[in-house]
Every structure is written in C-alpha cells, then in structure tokens.
Design a protein around this motif. Structure first.
Motif, PDB file in Angstrom:
ATOM      1  N   LEU A 130      50.818  40.766  36.165  1.00 35.88           N
ATOM      2  CA  LEU A 130      50.471  42.094  35.643  1.00 35.88           C
ATOM      3  C   LEU A 130      51.272  42.360  34.379  1.00 35.88           C
ATOM      4  CD1 LEU A 130      50.520  44.309  38.890  1.00 35.88           C
ATOM      5  CD2 LEU A 130      48.512  43.469  37.693  1.00 35.88           C
ATOM      6  N   GLN A 134      50.227  47.633  33.188  1.00 36.35           N
ATOM      7  CA  GLN A 134      49.535  47.579  34.481  1.00 36.35           C
ATOM      8  C   GLN A 134      50.512  47.839  35.620  1.00 36.35           C
ATOM      9  OE1 GLN A 134      47.832  43.637  34.039  1.00 36.35           O
ATOM     10  NE2 GLN A 134      45.761  44.478  34.071  1.00 36.35           N
TER      11      GLN A 134
ATOM     12  N   LEU B 104      45.566  43.111  44.270  1.00 32.90           N
ATOM     13  CA  LEU B 104      45.809  43.808  42.994  1.00 32.90           C
ATOM     14  C   LEU B 104      45.746  42.855  41.794  1.00 32.90           C
ATOM     15  CD1 LEU B 104      46.533  46.433  41.502  1.00 32.90           C
ATOM     16  CD2 LEU B 104      48.935  45.828  41.770  1.00 32.90           C
ATOM     17  N   ALA B 105      46.532  41.780  41.867  1.00 31.49           N
ATOM     18  CA  ALA B 105      46.556  40.863  40.721  1.00 31.49           C
ATOM     19  C   ALA B 105      45.256  40.061  40.627  1.00 31.49           C
ATOM     20  CB  ALA B 105      47.751  39.922  40.819  1.00 31.49           C
ATOM     21  N   LYS B 108      43.153  42.643  38.727  1.00 32.28           N
ATOM     22  CA  LYS B 108      43.601  43.114  37.417  1.00 32.28           C
ATOM     23  C   LYS B 108      44.057  41.992  36.495  1.00 32.28           C
ATOM     24  CE  LYS B 108      42.761  47.145  38.916  1.00 32.28           C
ATOM     25  NZ  LYS B 108      41.476  47.743  38.518  1.00 32.28           N
ATOM     26  N   VAL B 109      44.467  40.860  37.067  1.00 28.38           N
ATOM     27  CA  VAL B 109      44.925  39.757  36.217  1.00 28.38           C
ATOM     28  C   VAL B 109      43.890  38.636  36.189  1.00 28.38           C
ATOM     29  CG1 VAL B 109      46.776  38.139  35.730  1.00 28.38           C
ATOM     30  CG2 VAL B 109      47.302  40.332  36.813  1.00 28.38           C
TER      31      VAL B 109
END
Ligand code: ATP
Ligand code: MG
Lengths: 221, 246
Positions: A130, A134, B104-105, B108-109
């Motif tokens: 992230l 973020q 999450l990652a 988002k990543v």
C-alpha cells in the motif's frame, strides 16, 4: 411572571421569526461543521508530513488560530476586511472565521487520533505494497476517527453553540432572530424560546457524547 | 549457491550516531529457509526491515527476485508485494474482519475485483486453517489465530519471499504450535523464508541454515546442527549456551 418570560401570545407572534433563525442556525452548522472537519483533516494530514518546512508553519498556524478568540477573529474579518477593499457578508465572515478557528481545533483532534494508531499498522500496510496515502486512508484514518470520536463530537457541539456569534455580525441565526423578536415585542419570551430550542437541539448530542465517553472509558479498562 | 533470490550486500544502517548494521551480507537461495538468531539489539529486526525497505539502509545493495530494492526508480510498492512480512505483534487491522485484512492489498495494490479478492482471500485463510473465521474481527480471535491471519494476509499476494520477525514471541506457549505448523506447511510448499525467532526446535528441524548475528554483524552461519552443536565462535557458543539453558 409567566406572562413576562413565557407569554403564549408572544410566542405565537414571534414564532415565524424564531423559526427562520433556527433554520439559519442549522444551515450555518451544516456549512461550518463540514468546513471545519475538512480543514482539520487537511491540517492533520499535512502534520503527518515529517518535513520541517511543512511542519513548523503548520504548527504556528494551528497555535495562532487556537489562541485567537473566535469572536475577535469574526469582528476583525467583518469590520476590518472592508478597509482592505474586501466586503464579505456576515455569513461569509462567519464561515471563514469558523473554518480558521474550528479547523485548527478539529486538526488537533485528528492529529491526536492519527498519533494514537500504532506505527505497526502502517508498516503492515506498507509491507503489503500500500502507498503512504492508501495506508492513511484505509488503515490509519478509520481507526483514528474511531479513537477520537468523542472529541470530534464534543468539538462539534462547541461549534454549533458558537454559531450564535453570528448574531454579532447580523447573520439572522437563532439568537439574532430571537433578539429581533424581543425588540419587536418588548418581551424576553423569544430569548427564552431560543434558549429552549438550543437546549432541545444540543441535548441529544450531549447524551450521545456521554455514552461515547463512557464506552471509551470502558474500552480502556 | 545458484542465483540467490535475496542478495543483500554490505548493508550498513545508522540510527543517528548508533551504528546498528555494520556491513551485513546475506544471500538466500530460492526455497531456502534461513533462520536468524542473535542477542537482543544485535540488529536482526533492522536487517529484515531493510530487506523490504521499511527501514532505509544507510548504504549497501539489496536485490530481491531481480529487483534492485534501493534503486530510486524501483516502484517500491510493487516490489513489496513480492516480499511478505509477518510481525511479532501481528499488526492486523482491528477495524476489519479477517477477510478484510487479507483482501485489502489484493484489491488496492494487486488491483483485483472484490469478488476475485474475496475468492483469493478465502483460499489464503483456508491455507492457514481459518476458513471458518473469515468474518471475525481480530479482537474475536486468539493470538495464534491472529498471527495466522497475518500470514494469510501476506501469502494471499503470492510473495516470492517471506520475512518473519519473531512471529511466535508474543504468543502464549500453547498457541505457538499452530503458527509453527503453518510456517512448516509454507516451507513444504517451497516458500523462501527468512525467520528471526527463538524457536530453536523449529530451527533444528526446519531450517536449512542458521545465521548468528551479534552487534550488527553476521558472526557465523551454517546448518542448524553445526551452529547449535559445534559453534566455532566464542560469542556464538555463549549465546547458544544461554538460550539452551532456558
Ligand atoms: N527506529 C529506530 N531508531 C533508533 N534506534 C533504533 C531504531 N530501531 C532500532 N534501533 C536500535 O537498533 C538496535 C538494533 O535493533 P533491532 O530491533 O534491529 O535489534 P534486534 O536484534 O531485532 O533485537 P530484539 O531481539 O530485541 O528484537 C537497537 O540498539 C535498537 O535500539
Ligand atoms: Mg527484533
């Protein structure tokens, strides 16, 4: 006595004026609170930048507007700016003064919230790839806001109360309108009504705040 | 050694006046499990944290899976997906469920859709034996379960290397086994791992190599049996003797 302070006829006559004041107070709050929250958030995010060139001016800014009495700030904007050729209405002056004043307060609250989140949280997020932003948005801020919710609410209460300062610069909010009604009717009843409305409006928030604070205390145990 | 997947050379790290890493060389082969031991303050955590650049080395070079980690042109966020990290204190996100932590990652990543991320997240939780805990928040999980979710959070991104910094030190003794079990199965699946830990039993039967650090330097390294049974340096002997007395 009742005739003087809680005169039904006068309430009836003054009600439209007081009601318009109430609506303006609500409107003012709905503008000023989000504005302050937004300004505070920006300040807090900037404060998490370690660069001293950002940090020091920022701290000076926050200190300055927290130390500056909001009433003085408001009058300065309202009565002073015209001399600089800038004539803003009362409403705009209140919005700006509150943005500067409450933004600084909200900023400090957000900053404390961000500081309360352990560094390991960001490290965990960054280790999965992230970005800094973020990690702030998805990991730190949600926890930060939760941790300082009572303080945010308590500050919001203060802000709503402070909207009565608008009366000084002829913004037709609740207090101003009540005083108008009072001078029209030669009777203090409208002021009493305004006081009751303030109380009824803020009391639920105060209760909510107490519950949040108790919960926070219980959580800490 | 064939081309190493982790190639760190001459790593120095200063914290102000404190010289914490004094020229560490560490090469790790693919599928290797390297165990790092050493006294408190010897720089083990700092070394791990330099490898994924949570800590900025003062000098040296680090190449992981062909990526120059210290090149300013390297997209560090992209590179970090390939390097999983597990922390002593788990560092799960307390405001999210186990599945939320893991996905999450991914979303988002790695840019997965929610559905795809959920699928991969469930699979990762399954691998650590927590398929039925997906909707629990960290507060509702035991320490051992939390650490396994943290491992799932890393492996969901399919890293090439995993770094473990004392993954069982914060756990009650009866919960240590479940985490070591997951680490063992990871090793069997061929994951390259660098583990800082005091779990000597695990080191003996799972590590390919044990590295002993002291005072910011690698003093001695070799197969577990050699390091534990016949250490050549006095400091290694003293340290091994000390921990075996516990
Ligand atoms: N962010 C930091 N700022 C200043 N000094 C630090 C920082 N991080 C670590 N140190 C210092 O660096 C030295 C090495 O720390 P490190 O955490 O790498 O040791 P360690 O081998 O992991 O020890 P332990 O077994 O206690 O975890 C210690 O003296 C520590 O105080
Ligand atoms: Mg350490």
């Amino acid at each position: 006595m009742i005739q003087t302070f809680f005169n039904i006829e006068i309430i009836a006559a003054a009600w439209p004026i007081v009601l318009s004041g109430l609506l303006n107070t609500i409107l003012l709050s709905l503008i000023v609170v989000p504005l302050g929250l937004f300004g505070g958030l920006i300040l807090a995010l900037l404060a998490s930048v370690k660069n001293p060139l950002v940090r020091w001016p920022l701290m000076a800014w926050v200190d300055f507007f927290r130390a500056f009495p909001p009433l003085v700030l408001l009058i300065l904007l309202f009565a002073g700016l015209p001399f600089a050729g800038l004539e803003l209405g009362g409403f705009a002056c209140v919005a700006i003064a509150f943005f500067l004043n409450t933004g600084a307060y909200y900023g400090e609250i957000f900053r404390a919230g961000i500081d309360s989140v352990p560094a390991g949280q960001v490290e965990a997020g960054r280790s999965t790839g992230l970005s800094r932003l973020q990690a702030m948005g998805y990991i730190v801020l949600p926890q930060a806001v939760r941790n300082v919710l009572p303080d945010l609410l308590s500050n919001t209460l203060e802000v709503v109360k402070l909207t009565s300062l608008g009366s000084v610069v002829a913004v037709p909010e609740l207090l101003y309108q009540a005083r108008q009604a009072q001078s029209l009717t030669y009777n203090p009843t409208p002021i009493v009504v305004a006081a009751i409305i303030y109380f009824l409006m803020l009391w639920p928030l105060v209760r909510l705040l107490s519950r949040l604070e108790n919960r926070a205390l219980a959580g800490r145990r | 050694m064939t081309k190493p997947i982790v190639d760190a050379r001459a790593i120095h790290k200063h914290f102000g006046a404190l010289h914490v890493l004094k020229g560490v060389d560490l090469r790790v082969a693919e599928r290797e499990l390297v165990f790092v031991i050493g006294p408190s303050g010897s720089g083990k955590s700092t070394l791990l944290r330099c490898l994924n650049r949570l800590e900025e080395p003062s000098s040296g070079s680090i190449v992981v899976d062909g990526i120059d980690m210290l090149d300013p042109r390297t997209d560090i966020n992209h590179a970090r997906q390939r390097i999983g990290m597990v922390f002593q204190s788990f560092n799960l996100y307390p405001h999210m469920t186990a599945l939320g932590n893991v996905t999450l990652a991914l979303r988002k990543v790695a840019g997965k859709s929610r559905a795809e991320a959920d699928r991969l997240g469930h699979a990762a939780l399954e691998r650590v034996g927590l398929a039925d805990r997906a909707e629990h928040t960290p507060g509702q999980l035991s320490g051992g379960q939390q650490q396994r979710v943290a491992i799932a959070r890393s492996i969901a991104l399919e890293p090439r290397v995993m770094l473990f910094d004392e993954p069982t030190s914060a756990l009650d003794p009866e919960l240590v086994g479940s985490v070591l079990e997951v680490m063992r199965s990871l090793r069997e699946s061929g994951m390259t791992m660098i583990v800082v830990s005091h779990e000597m039993g695990f080191a003996r039967n799972a590590a390919d190599r044990v590295v002993f650090m002291d005072d910011g330097l690698i003093v001695e390294q070799g197969p577990p049996a050699a390091i534990f049974e016949t250490p050549t340096h006095e400091r290694t002997r003293a340290f091994i003797g000390q921990i075996q007395r516990h």
